[in-house]
Design a protein around this motif. Structure first.
Motif, PDB file in Angstrom:
ATOM      1  N   ARG A   1      10.361   9.013 -12.560  1.00 53.63           N
ATOM      2  CA  ARG A   1       9.550   7.860 -12.936  1.00 53.63           C
ATOM      3  C   ARG A   1       8.833   7.291 -11.720  1.00 53.63           C
ATOM      4  NH1 ARG A   1      12.522   4.786 -16.546  1.00 53.63           N
ATOM      5  NH2 ARG A   1      11.477   2.977 -15.715  1.00 53.63           N
ATOM      6  N   ILE A   2       9.495   7.414 -10.553  1.00 58.75           N
ATOM      7  CA  ILE A   2       8.868   6.903  -9.331  1.00 58.75           C
ATOM      8  C   ILE A   2       7.777   7.839  -8.846  1.00 58.75           C
ATOM      9  CG2 ILE A   2       9.283   6.442  -6.889  1.00 58.75           C
ATOM     10  CD1 ILE A   2      11.988   5.448  -7.581  1.00 58.75           C
ATOM     11  N   GLY A   3       7.980   9.135  -9.027  1.00 60.10           N
ATOM     12  CA  GLY A   3       7.074  10.109  -8.436  1.00 60.10           C
ATOM     13  C   GLY A   3       7.364  10.184  -6.957  1.00 60.10           C
ATOM     14  N   ASP A   4       6.566  10.932  -6.228  1.00 58.95           N
ATOM     15  CA  ASP A   4       6.764  10.967  -4.786  1.00 58.95           C
ATOM     16  C   ASP A   4       5.888   9.902  -4.164  1.00 58.95           C
ATOM     17  OD1 ASP A   4       7.125  11.341  -2.158  1.00 58.95           O
ATOM     18  OD2 ASP A   4       6.647  13.475  -2.131  1.00 58.95           O
ATOM     19  N   PRO A   5       6.538   8.836  -3.657  1.00 58.48           N
ATOM     20  CA  PRO A   5       5.745   7.711  -3.164  1.00 58.48           C
ATOM     21  C   PRO A   5       4.911   8.023  -1.932  1.00 58.48           C
ATOM     22  CG  PRO A   5       8.086   7.358  -2.733  1.00 58.48           C
ATOM     23  CD  PRO A   5       7.972   8.628  -3.508  1.00 58.48           C
TER      24      PRO A   5
ATOM     25  N   ILE B   1       8.986   1.468   0.022  1.00 60.04           N
ATOM     26  CA  ILE B   1       8.869   1.005   1.410  1.00 60.04           C
ATOM     27  C   ILE B   1       9.376   2.088   2.364  1.00 60.04           C
ATOM     28  CG2 ILE B   1       9.712  -0.686   3.084  1.00 60.04           C
ATOM     29  CD1 ILE B   1       9.914  -2.696   0.704  1.00 60.04           C
ATOM     30  N   ALA B   2      10.519   2.665   2.027  1.00 65.77           N
ATOM     31  CA  ALA B   2      11.118   3.676   2.903  1.00 65.77           C
ATOM     32  C   ALA B   2      10.185   4.874   3.063  1.00 65.77           C
ATOM     33  CB  ALA B   2      12.471   4.127   2.351  1.00 65.77           C
ATOM     34  N   ALA B   3       9.447   5.184   1.994  1.00 63.01           N
ATOM     35  CA  ALA B   3       8.574   6.363   2.016  1.00 63.01           C
ATOM     36  C   ALA B   3       7.440   6.220   3.026  1.00 63.01           C
ATOM     37  CB  ALA B   3       8.004   6.619   0.627  1.00 63.01           C
TER      38      ALA B   3
ATOM     39  N   LEU C   1      13.020  -1.957   8.319  1.00 65.23           N
ATOM     40  CA  LEU C   1      12.057  -1.976   7.216  1.00 65.23           C
ATOM     41  C   LEU C   1      12.076  -3.327   6.508  1.00 65.23           C
ATOM     42  CD1 LEU C   1      12.552   1.456   5.445  1.00 65.23           C
ATOM     43  CD2 LEU C   1      11.055   0.841   7.342  1.00 65.23           C
ATOM     44  N   LEU C   2      13.281  -3.849   6.327  1.00 62.31           N
ATOM     45  CA  LEU C   2      13.394  -5.116   5.603  1.00 62.31           C
ATOM     46  C   LEU C   2      12.801  -6.245   6.436  1.00 62.31           C
ATOM     47  CD1 LEU C   2      16.960  -4.688   4.093  1.00 62.31           C
ATOM     48  CD2 LEU C   2      14.741  -4.047   3.139  1.00 62.31           C
ATOM     49  N   GLN C   3      13.086  -6.199   7.744  1.00 65.32           N
ATOM     50  CA  GLN C   3      12.505  -7.209   8.624  1.00 65.32           C
ATOM     51  C   GLN C   3      10.979  -7.105   8.585  1.00 65.32           C
ATOM     52  OE1 GLN C   3      14.323  -7.454  12.515  1.00 65.32           O
ATOM     53  NE2 GLN C   3      12.486  -8.354  13.402  1.00 65.32           N
TER      54      GLN C   3
ATOM     55  N   GLU D   1       0.186  -0.734   5.561  1.00 65.57           N
ATOM     56  CA  GLU D   1       0.454   0.122   4.390  1.00 65.57           C
ATOM     57  C   GLU D   1       0.304  -0.654   3.092  1.00 65.57           C
ATOM     58  OE1 GLU D   1       1.162   3.278   4.157  1.00 65.57           O
ATOM     59  OE2 GLU D   1       1.585   3.913   6.210  1.00 65.57           O
ATOM     60  N   PHE D   2       0.588  -1.940   3.143  1.00 67.11           N
ATOM     61  CA  PHE D   2       0.472  -2.753   1.939  1.00 67.11           C
ATOM     62  C   PHE D   2      -0.921  -3.370   1.800  1.00 67.11           C
ATOM     63  CE2 PHE D   2       5.010  -2.340   1.685  1.00 67.11           C
ATOM     64  CZ  PHE D   2       5.297  -2.509   0.332  1.00 67.11           C
ATOM     65  N   GLY D   3      -1.840  -2.874   2.621  1.00 69.84           N
ATOM     66  CA  GLY D   3      -3.218  -3.337   2.488  1.00 69.84           C
ATOM     67  C   GLY D   3      -3.478  -4.706   3.077  1.00 69.84           C
ATOM     68  N   GLN D   4      -2.555  -5.182   3.926  1.00 70.46           N
ATOM     69  CA  GLN D   4      -2.785  -6.479   4.578  1.00 70.46           C
ATOM     70  C   GLN D   4      -3.338  -6.261   5.985  1.00 70.46           C
ATOM     71  OE1 GLN D   4       0.724  -8.941   4.674  1.00 70.46           O
ATOM     72  NE2 GLN D   4       1.098  -8.755   2.476  1.00 70.46           N
TER      73      GLN D   4
END
Lengths: 409, 409
Positions: free
Chosen positions: A85-89, B144-146, B178-180, B211-214
């Motif tokens: 469902r996630i696919g390869d991100p 996020i990890a990806a 990553l979380l930070q 990566e999040f477009g910011q």
């Protein structure tokens, strides 16, 4: 018969064809407890949620699952829909293809229809790992991740190699083995099956269960099955597969095309022919007393019988023998439809015709077959590049095994 | 004054004492946009949720945050309660200490009370990262990890070293940066501050925003401040710290105990004394025209003035001078309470008394001080192990800086 004897008998059956059991003492203990308490073992295997055609390669582990069922145990056919469902991100947003919940359910149905040719539906539970993975909180994920070290993940050969070679490993790829392992925790699996390429992931499940205070699952790895080319792992994308839904004659022919060196392995992993008999035949073959074509015909017959029944198997054998001996078109030849407007003055370029058969992986392979004299039209060999006249009902033969009846439409 | 001039002036102010700005062009662009649009920058720093006493080491970045506030920007004082609430999951269940939500809130209040001696409350937003991290789904975590590779994580020096040395790195430790970094995404931070030891994590935030477009945040790293020992990073656990809540005389005395080589760094990072003046004093010191004790007294005076006001600073300086010159007890000596029932015939073992002062890190350190003649009771040197008679109001001096008035209770 006391329990010990039963357990030894079960162990012998279950050990057939396996690559590795970790570990046999645990399996013995679990089997014994089953007889003592009646509590069935939960035997798990995970499957991709994409909808494949099940081929003989898949049946290696499916048949092992069936053995467990025949001994009374429960199989969990686990569909790994969460990652599907996630696919390869890592893919670009445009190409990232997430399966919808409906697609996953539809694929599961397709799956079930096919695997129930092997598994016993009454002893099979179909599960979807999104049911528990989708509910994990970050806190729980961190708790799971904390139970493993980076060094441990780098023990997985493909990870270590990619890191050495400077090829990227996405951080999420480190999470997937954990999630697969967590499936075993969620299911409280007693046994997990997989190919040898799954060994690392199966062990993660074993370790994770221990960390969660569960009895660790036994893992059973099965050898990877080479396809009809005798080299690569059987797979649809490589075109070296034998589907369990293929028509009898095609299945028979494909089995006949495997190299002689694989006959024994196919017998062991894909049939119930007793090991002693396989061993006897093998020795006869090795001392020249059994021609490999005959032995392979027994294999092809047995496999067609398993998936299409005795009479279809007999017919496929007869057809094959006739085609092989006489080069004539068997009644079960496939139809090859050609549109009349594709013809130019009733003719088609021979290479175009060969391409339409779908038999060849590449044009150069088709050319080689043609030039080496493997192509016949109505019994007449065509071995030069030319336009050929096509009429409705013509018979095209490609190599020894493939026959097509031309239908002009 | 046009915008460019203002921006250059701001940049010069903000650059003071920094180790690195990544990158200055981005910061210039953001500052310019602030003047053009009036949209304040969001300047973030993350803090541990455990309740510390804020010391001068913490003020290095806090003061930089204040500079941003003085230029009109908004500071997010981010309390990393999410990981604090989880604790370290590798610890054994028994020792794993999770802070409750109430404790986190209480600690935050303690924090706020202290940091608002430096930050402007009107331009400070206190945030807790559990608000967004606690709501992340596994699917989002995988996404996020990806965006990061294992190789990238291993660029962090401490990870690489531990892997080389065969020391374990828990997989969850790969998740924390990553979380930070995700905190910066959630806050849409324009700038993040941290010590040089935070460089890697701050860069993760910058990359993740991209990566999040910011628009990626500017990162500003500040040097780590050595404590009074002149060697180790200032920290409460090492005992080499100067708390911002310490009484004037104690603070003054502690500053006077730093090595001369740190005077300039303390001035630059901990005060607003103009850089030109610091440079002038430094040159005078280097050519022998300014005695380091005098220069250090200026530093101690300035720091006490900042946290306790002008008159307290003047008093602390006078006390220190008198104590230093005459070895007498300054009026601002600490009280040291001793219960009368601890005395035996009015006496206490000298080592026990020294232990109660809290000045020493170990018994051997106290013993050394005693034996080398650093201990005085009512002006009389005590340099042998003995019972001493204690009376209410007695003055104990330990080394040059520490004075205690005995209170028998």
């Amino acid at each position: 018969m006391n329990f010990d004897t039963q357990v030894e008998r079960d162990l012998a059956l279950l050990a057939r064809g396996t690559e590795e059991i970790i570990d046999p003492a645990d399996l013995r203990k679990k089997l014994l407890r089953f007889y003592e308490t009646g509590r069935r073992l939960v035997v798990k295997e995970g499957f991709d949620p994409s909808a494949p055609d099940i081929h003989l390669g898949h049946t290696v582990t499916l048949r092992k699952l069936r053995q467990f069922q025949d001994l009374g145990h429960e199989v969990v056919f686990l569909i790994g829909d969460f990652t599907g469902r996630i696919g390869d991100p890592t893919g670009k947003k445009e190409t990232r293809r997430q399966l919808t919940e409906e697609e996953v359910r539809a694929n599961a149905a397709t799956y079930a229809e096919q695997v129930f040719k092997i598994l016993d539906p009454a002893k099979t539970r179909v599960a979807f790992n999104s049911s528990w993975l989708g509910r994990l909180t970050l806190e729980e994920v961190i708790g799971i991740a904390a139970k493993f070290t980076v060094a441990r993940m780098l023990e997985r050969e493909d990870f270590a190699k990619r890191l050495r070679d400077g090829k990227p490993i996405g951080l999420h790829e480190f999470l997937y083995p954990l999630l697969q392992g967590y499936d075993s925790v969620a299911l409280q699996a007693d046994v997990e099956l997989g190919g040898t390429d799954q060994r690392f992931n199966l062990l993660v499940g074993r370790d994770l269960q221990r960390e969660f205070g569960q009895e660790p699952q036994v893992i059973i790895t099965m050898p990877l099955l080479e396809g009809t080319d005798g080299v690569e792992k059987m797979s649809k994308s490589l075109g070296n597969y034998i589907g369990i839904n293929e028509p009898p004659f095609a299945m028979f022919g494909k089995v006949m095309s495997i190299p002689d060196t694989l006959i024994e392995k196919y017998f062991v992993l894909l049939t119930d022919v007793p090991l002693e008999e396989i061993q006897r035949k093998k020795e006869a073959y090795e001392r020249g007393a059994l021609h490999p074509k005959l032995w392979k015909e027994e294999l092809a017959f047995e496999l067609v019988r398993m998936y299409h029944g005795e009479s279809a198997a007999r017919k496929a054998l007869e057809d094959f023998e006739r085609a092989f001996a006489q080069g004539v078109c068997p009644e079960s030849a496939q139809e090859l439809c050609i549109a009349r407007q594709e013809l130019s003055e009733g003719k088609l370029w021979i290479m175009k015709l060969l391409e339409r058969t779908g038999v060849f992986q590449s044009k150069s392979e088709a050319r080689r077959c043609l030039e080496q004299g493997g192509v016949y039209l109505n019994g007449e060999r065509i071995n030069v590049h030319q336009d050929v006249v096509l009429q409705d009902g013509d018979v095209l033969r490609v190599g020894k095994k493939f026959f097509f009846r031309i239908r002009l439409v």
